[in-house]
Design a protein around this motif. Structure first.
Motif, PDB file in Angstrom:
ATOM      1  N   ASP A 112      43.043  28.999  31.482  1.00 58.39           N
ATOM      2  CA  ASP A 112      44.316  29.898  30.900  1.00 58.39           C
ATOM      3  C   ASP A 112      44.183  30.218  29.295  1.00 58.39           C
ATOM      4  N   GLY A 161      41.663  42.930  37.587  1.00 55.97           N
ATOM      5  CA  GLY A 161      41.609  41.716  36.699  1.00 55.97           C
ATOM      6  C   GLY A 161      40.095  41.336  37.459  1.00 55.97           C
ATOM      7  N   SER A 218      43.754  36.008  26.122  1.00 57.29           N
ATOM      8  CA  SER A 218      42.759  36.314  26.934  1.00 57.29           C
ATOM      9  C   SER A 218      41.353  36.720  26.304  1.00 57.29           C
ATOM     10  N   ASN A 252      39.170  36.063  31.483  1.00 58.64           N
ATOM     11  CA  ASN A 252      40.614  36.111  31.882  1.00 58.64           C
ATOM     12  C   ASN A 252      41.258  37.250  31.601  1.00 58.64           C
ATOM     13  N   GLY A 296      49.421  33.505  26.730  1.00 55.27           N
ATOM     14  CA  GLY A 296      48.865  34.862  27.409  1.00 55.27           C
ATOM     15  C   GLY A 296      47.555  35.356  26.896  1.00 55.27           C
ATOM     16  N   LYS A 343      47.779  33.610  32.332  1.00 56.93           N
ATOM     17  CA  LYS A 343      46.430  34.354  32.764  1.00 56.93           C
ATOM     18  C   LYS A 343      45.299  33.489  33.182  1.00 56.93           C
ATOM     19  N   SER A 344      45.571  32.681  34.260  1.00 60.37           N
ATOM     20  CA  SER A 344      44.481  31.802  34.808  1.00 60.37           C
ATOM     21  C   SER A 344      43.496  32.365  35.579  1.00 60.37           C
ATOM     22  N   ASN A 385      43.095  40.561  31.843  1.00 58.03           N
ATOM     23  CA  ASN A 385      43.812  41.232  33.009  1.00 58.03           C
ATOM     24  C   ASN A 385      44.164  40.061  33.981  1.00 58.03           C
ATOM     25  N   ALA A 386      43.876  39.029  33.927  1.00 55.83           N
ATOM     26  CA  ALA A 386      44.158  37.848  35.005  1.00 55.83           C
ATOM     27  C   ALA A 386      45.745  37.734  34.975  1.00 55.83           C
ATOM     28  N   THR A 387      46.276  37.327  36.384  1.00 60.74           N
ATOM     29  CA  THR A 387      47.587  36.999  36.177  1.00 60.74           C
ATOM     30  C   THR A 387      47.853  35.639  36.977  1.00 60.74           C
ATOM     31  N   LYS A 388      49.107  35.144  36.770  1.00 59.46           N
ATOM     32  CA  LYS A 388      49.613  33.875  37.481  1.00 59.46           C
ATOM     33  C   LYS A 388      50.202  34.044  38.569  1.00 59.46           C
ATOM     34  N   ASN A 428      40.485  35.730  39.847  1.00 58.02           N
ATOM     35  CA  ASN A 428      41.728  35.624  39.171  1.00 58.02           C
ATOM     36  C   ASN A 428      42.695  34.778  40.066  1.00 58.02           C
TER      37      ASN A 428
END
Length: 998
Positions: free
Chosen positions: A547, A432, A553, A455, A551, A476-477, A457-460, A436
């Motif tokens: 974000d 990510g 990105s 963002n 979802g 995906k923030s 491969n970003a996660t929450k 991230n």
């Protein structure tokens, strides 16, 4: 020849003496002392023996011989030592170590010496014993220190429970333990808990620990804070935290939708021997009680409770069961559901199932393996080989962190083994972006600018707030942090980003403790990109989250436009009408001169915030309320809070008569119909004298009349009120010695107000007193023990009141000094005329007035009661409205004016002939010049012009901290007894003091 005795007195030796007589100089000092002793011995002759030098004192305290020495408990010290035989005094010194200065260099005959020293310093001291023969050696120096000053502690941190915004967290019960972090140097903590709905302080405590437990009322909102304290004072209080207590618990209803089963036996047949009993959740239930019975044996196989809405049990194959369930909580248990029946099968063991199932994953998976066959043993492998009874037994979730084929088989005695279940898990962990996580957020320059990122491969994170919507739309923030150097309006946008963005701006330092900035979130501002315009404060750090919608990105372009000049402040709201005392409900208009500002307000005493009620039209206030308002506008600082306190009350006028009068003195005023026909009940000794209720005027104002003299009559004192007049010589002791006290007119006013408040608890009262009635009102208001009654009064108007006294009051002292005799018959004839003793027929006006009573003397200029009243003027409430109506134009001594038929003037011979048939003629002899000079102190009567009895200048009062408005009669010359009939000026003065008739 008589013997000659010579005595040498040694000089006072200071703390330095010990230093001089040390080391190699001790021998010299010893020789000198010995020589001195010999000299004394040789100089003394005769039969008198030489006195010996005293020994060195012992047991000096406090201190130690090594530096820095002991530390005292305070800055005051008592130096002490043992008494020395033969010593006549002691020489001691105390030296400041840092400066080297002697701060004490003295002698004393006692064995101790007390002094106050500077805090936080080091000292040394010693002492020697002295008599006429000389001084002992000084004691070894002792060292000590004074303590450093105590500082106020800092404000406590880590408060729990509660949130900084209303309504706060909800407790699990009505008992709460308030806690905070320990503060260094604190010896106690000051704590307060307020009921938000009532504004009442329900807890005010000073615990010495860092927690406080209390039981509160259910289903209520509270706020609390705490400060740390010690002997130096109290820290600032912490920010207020809010919390709620839960609503009372009621017995829950019976669960619905129970499954599986039928209401008749044998019921449905399960697919396996494991059963999950389930039912619908019941509001208010904290647990469920269920029973499962083997129908054949009648025995319970399950008889217990659970907090879930389902219960799984492994049963025996090929049997019939029945079951039911009830919902429970701390209050009790609901009725049980209708009994349901089902059967277990006898067959092959159910094949295992995987959760999650095999597939492609971006992170390690924890796989749970189950079989519907209750009691089955599951064997599994991770190498692609089918499991056997010698494979690994499944006991808990299997962690798969790399690509793996999982196989499992279920086995149970008495049943055929299950088939093999297989699942392939492909784990591909993407990398990510660097920012991230909130903890790794990127920084933006204080001057703003444009930054780029992604963002993909970003996660929450857990606890991360939801952006813009009430339920999750992102996932995906990525994070940035920005601290502006200038306060003002800032614009933040994602224009130029490659995907559908969500944007939010927060304050806070942890991902779970973030607060959304007002107007700080957006979805689609321009196309699929986002933009917010917010007010920012220099030095405050703002956390920016970007974000993707659902979802999404891609590449991010984030632009922050910082303010370059400080923001202006929104104008504070104004109220119309303003806060104050009102007799009816008020419709309050709130405005701000700042165009486009949004006004928010509260009516519960709490300062408005950006989430308070928006003002859209006049606010109706029908009961006593504190109205607060604040104006907001993007691009400007919030306004200050405007506050208005509105008291909706019942207006009452309480009329007080003067000396030698009664409540009928106000008959003309009460009979005035300018504001409609009114009825004013009479209050005597605190009791309304009729069952008739007051009838208010057209403005809603009610009136009452006080009849004085109750306590004079009840306690055997002869006064000047009609109920207390007596011809008995015993009555010459008068009716009072001061204007206040347990049996005074001030007490009668207090009792009258108590009665009014019992009928009208929200009453606000204007006192109107004529002549001495105005002084009685002042005496009541200056008595601070009448708290409740004084709080109900908002003003005082005095009419012709002798605040500074009248010269006529001096006649009492003159008559006492000049008893009846042949040379002053004229003075005493006047007394008899005024008392009515010399009147003939049925003449009864003016009412008899005994000028020999001390009551008259109390109203003389400079009398002791008037002086006491003036000295106590500092007790008058400063917030009240005070007014005096003054009358002028009549010479002193003019009691009545009958126009063409003459007048009554005690200073000149005069006659009055009344034309009606039921009055007779009577003649006054003038008082003697001796009496006249005593009354006026040889000054001309023009110096005392007023209403005939009270000089104009005596009809007002003043004092530090109060403002008195003076009103002057406009209706021509009016004599003292006719003043209450002057409706025009009295009503005008009342309207100027209070706005009840406007």
């Amino acid at each position: 020849m008589k013997p000659v005795i010579s005595i040498f007195k040694l000089p006072v030796l200071t703390e330095l003496r010990q230093d001089i007589c040390s080391g190699s100089l001790q021998l010299l000092c010893s020789v000198l002392r010995s020589s001195l002793s010999l000299c004394v011995a040789f100089l003394v002759f005769g039969t008198v023996a030489a006195q010996a030098i005293p020994a060195m004192p012992t047991n000096p305290s406090p201190g130690t011989t090594g530096s820095p020495g002991t530390t005292l408990s305070g800055n005051s010290v008592t130096l002490s030592w043992g008494a020395v035989s033969g010593a006549t005094y002691y020489s001691l010194g105390v030296r400041d170590i840092a400066s080297g200065n002697l701060v004490v260099n003295t002698t004393t005959t006692a064995t101790s010496y007390s002094t106050s020293l500077t805090a936080g310093k080091q000292y040394r001291w010693n002492v020697a014993a002295v008599n006429s023969a000389g001084s002992s050696a000084y004691t070894t120096p002792l060292y000590f220190q004074t303590p450093t000053p105590v500082a106020k502690p800092v404000t406590p941190t880590s408060l729990s429970p509660g949130l900084t915004s209303s309504p706060g967290t909800t407790l699990s019960g009505n008992s709460v333990t308030l806690s905070w972090g320990a503060v260094s140097g604190a010896t106690y903590y000051s704590l307060g808990v307020v009921d938000v709905a009532t504004g009442n302080l329900v807890v005010a405590a000073d615990p010495t620990t860092t927690s406080y437990s209390v039981t509160l009322s259910p289903n209520k909102q509270y706020r609390w804070n705490v400060a740390a304290g010690n002997s130096a004072g109290l820290s600032t209080y912490t920010t207020v935290l809010y919390f709620r207590t839960p609503a009372p618990v009621v017995v829950p209803t019976t669960p619905t939708s129970p499954s599986p089963g039928l209401t008749s036996s044998p019921g449905t047949t399960l697919s396996g021997n494991s059963v999950t009993l389930s039912w619908g959740a019941v509001s208010g239930a904290t647990y469920y009680s269920l029973g499962l019975v083997d129908v054949a044996t009648g025995a319970f196989v399950v008889n217990g409770t659970t907090t879930a809405t389902s219960y799984t049990a492994s049963l025996t194959a090929g049997k019939t069961y029945r079951w039911n369930v009830a919902a429970g909580n701390s209050t009790g248990l609901s009725p049980y559901t209708t009994v349901l029946y089902f059967q277990t099968p006898s067959s092959t063991t159910a094949s295992p199932t995987f959760n999650p199932v095999g597939g492609n994953y971006t992170s390690a998976q924890s796989v749970t393996i189950t079989s519907a066959t209750i009691g089955a043993t599951i064997y599994y492998t991770l190498n692609g080989v089918d499991p056997t009874s010698s494979s690994t037994v499944y006991t808990g979730p299997v962690t798969i962190s790399s690509t793996t084929t999982l196989k499992a088989k279920a086995v149970k005695s008495g049943m055929t083994d299950s088939s093999v279940t297989s699942g392939t898990y492909t784990i591909t962990v993407p990398s990510g972006p660097a920012n991230n996580n909130f903890a790794n957020r990127a920084s933006i320059s204080s001057a703003g600018g444009t930054v780029t990122g992604s963002n993909v491969n970003a996660t929450k994170e857990s606890g991360e707030p939801i952006i813009y919507y009430t339920s999750e739309r992102g996932g995906k923030s990525v994070w940035w942090s920005w601290t502006p150097s200038v306060s003002g309006s800032a614009v933040i946008n994602t224009l130029g980003s490659s995907f559908d963005t969500l944007l939010a701006v927060y304050t806070g330092s942890s991902v779970a403790g973030l607060t959304l900035v007002p107007n700080g979130s957006n979805d689609d501002y321009s196309g699929n990109t986002s933009q917010v315009t917010i007010n920012v404060t220099a030095g405050t750090t703002y956390q920016i989250a970007v974000d993707g919608w659902n979802g999404a990105s891609g590449n991010i372009t984030l632009t922050v436009t910082a303010p370059t000049t400080p923001m202006a402040t929104v104008a504070s709201p104004t109220f119309n009408p303003v806060g104050g005392n009102y007799t009816s409900a008020q419709s309050v208009t709130i405005t701000s001169v700042t165009s486009g500002a949004t006004i928010r307000y509260t009516v519960n005493g709490i300062d408005p915030t950006s989430s308070s009620t928006v003002y859209t039209g006049p606010v109706t206030i029908s009961s006593t309320t504190t109205l607060k308002a604040k104006a907001f506008k993007i691009g400007m600082n919030d306004s200050t809070v405007a506050i208005g306190s509105y008291t909706i009350m019942t207006p009452v006028v309480l009329l007080l008569h003067g000396m030698n009068s009664d409540e009928t003195t106000w008959k003309d005023f009460i009979g005035d119909t300018s504001y409609g026909s009114i009825i004013a009940p009479v209050i005597y000794a605190g009791v309304v004298q009729s069952s008739q209720q007051p009838v208010a005027d057209t403005k809603g104002v009610r009136y009452y009349l006080v009849k004085f003299g109750a306590y004079d009559k009840d306690h055997g004192r002869i006064g000047l009120e009609p109920d207390c007049v007596s011809t008995s010589s015993k009555g010459d002791s008068g009716d009072f010695s001061s204007f206040s006290g347990q049996y005074s007119h001030a007490k009668e006013i207090k009792d009258a107000i108590t009665n009014i408040l019992s009928q009208f608890p929200s009453a606000k009262i204007l006192l109107v007193g004529h002549s001495r009635g105005g002084i009685d009102a002042r005496a009541f208001l200056q008595d601070t023990s009448y708290t409740t009654e004084r709080n109900a009064v908002i003003g005082l108007l005095t009419v012709g009141t002798p605040h500074l006294g009248s010269p006529l009051g001096r006649i009492y002292g003159f008559l006492n000094a000049h008893p009846r005799s042949s040379w002053n018959t004229s003075d005493w004839k006047l007394v008899d005329e005024l008392r009515g003793a010399a009147m003939s027929g049925s003449y009864s006006y003016p009412k008899s007035i005994d000028v020999r009573r001390p009551t008259i003397d109390d109203l003389a200029i400079g009398s002791s009661p008037l002086t006491q009243l003036s000295n106590g003027i500092v007790n008058l409430p400063a917030s009240f409205k005070y007014g005096t109506l003054q009358f002028n134009g009549a010479r002193l001594g003019l009691l009545a004016d009958y126009g063409n038929w003459g007048n009554v003037d005690i200073f000149v011979n005069s006659s009055v002939t009344d034309p009606t048939k039921w009055f007779t003629k009577f003649t006054f002899d003038a008082i003697t010049s001796l009496a006249s000079n005593s009354i006026c102190q040889s000054a001309p009567r023009s110096n005392f012009a007023g209403d005939g009895i009270v000089p104009f200048s005596s009809q007002t009062f003043s004092g530090s901290g109060i403002t008195v408005t003076s009103f002057t009669n406009t209706q021509g010359v009016i004599l003292h007894t006719g003043e209450p009939a002057n409706k025009t000026d009295i009503r005008s003065a009342m309207k100027s003091l209070v706005n009840w008739w406007n």
